[in-house]
Design an enzyme around this catalytic site. Structure first.
Site, mmCIF file in Angstrom:
data_model
loop_
_atom_site.group_PDB
_atom_site.id
_atom_site.type_symbol
_atom_site.label_atom_id
_atom_site.label_comp_id
_atom_site.label_asym_id
_atom_site.label_seq_id
_atom_site.Cartn_x
_atom_site.Cartn_y
_atom_site.Cartn_z
ATOM 1 N N ILE A 1 43.190 36.842 -4.079
ATOM 2 C CA ILE A 1 42.504 37.720 -5.024
ATOM 3 C C ILE A 1 41.025 37.815 -4.657
ATOM 4 C CG2 ILE A 1 41.987 35.890 -6.719
ATOM 5 C CD1 ILE A 1 42.817 38.044 -8.899
ATOM 6 N N CYS A 2 40.435 38.964 -4.951
ATOM 7 C CA CYS A 2 39.000 39.172 -4.780
ATOM 8 C C CYS A 2 38.525 39.957 -5.990
ATOM 9 C CB CYS A 2 38.680 39.867 -3.456
ATOM 10 S SG CYS A 2 39.311 41.556 -3.329
ATOM 11 N N LEU A 3 37.508 40.760 -5.844
ATOM 12 C CA LEU A 3 37.021 41.525 -6.983
ATOM 13 C C LEU A 3 37.891 42.742 -7.270
ATOM 14 C CD1 LEU A 3 34.829 41.640 -9.135
ATOM 15 C CD2 LEU A 3 33.463 43.025 -7.566
ATOM 16 N N MET B 1 40.024 40.850 -9.549
ATOM 17 C CA MET B 1 39.490 40.342 -10.814
ATOM 18 C C MET B 1 39.129 41.464 -11.776
ATOM 19 S SD MET B 1 39.769 37.082 -10.775
ATOM 20 C CE MET B 1 38.753 36.600 -12.168
#
Length: 101
Positions: free
Chosen positions: A63-65, A91
């Site tokens: 996961i990242c932004l 996110m």
């Protein structure tokens, strides 16, 4: 090769299972708020640290932004033989608990 998962699917899996989540955002982004059980492994450090940090026998959710950096990480790790799934929407789409620090 890697898989992708929708934010809704990921939320359901995260609620029901003990899973391995790798957050590939930079350290300051991670500290500002992350999924509680996530492990930080910034994309900028991934190539140098992945073999010492990750186990090829375990599946990982990345996961990242927004899902872009985690897709890059998933492509790289998938080519290295790791079992990885990219969390689309990152996110920005996460509605669950957030831990700061």
């Amino acid at each position: 090769m890697y898989q992708s998962i929708s934010p809704d699917e990921f939320e359901q899996i995260e609620k029901r299972n003990d899973i391995h989540i790798i957050d590939v955002r930079e350290a300051d982004e991670f500290a500002a708020g992350h999924i509680p059980q996530a492990q930080s492994l910034p994309l900028s450090e991934l190539v140098a640290r992945y073999s010492d940090t990750l186990d090829k026998e375990l599946p990982y959710y990345l996961i990242c932004l927004s899902g872009s950096r985690s897709a890059q990480a998933a492509a790289f790790l998938g080519n290295e033989g790791y079992q990885v799934t990219n969390v689309m929407g990152g996110m920005f789409s996460w509605r669950g608990e957030i831990e700061v620090g």
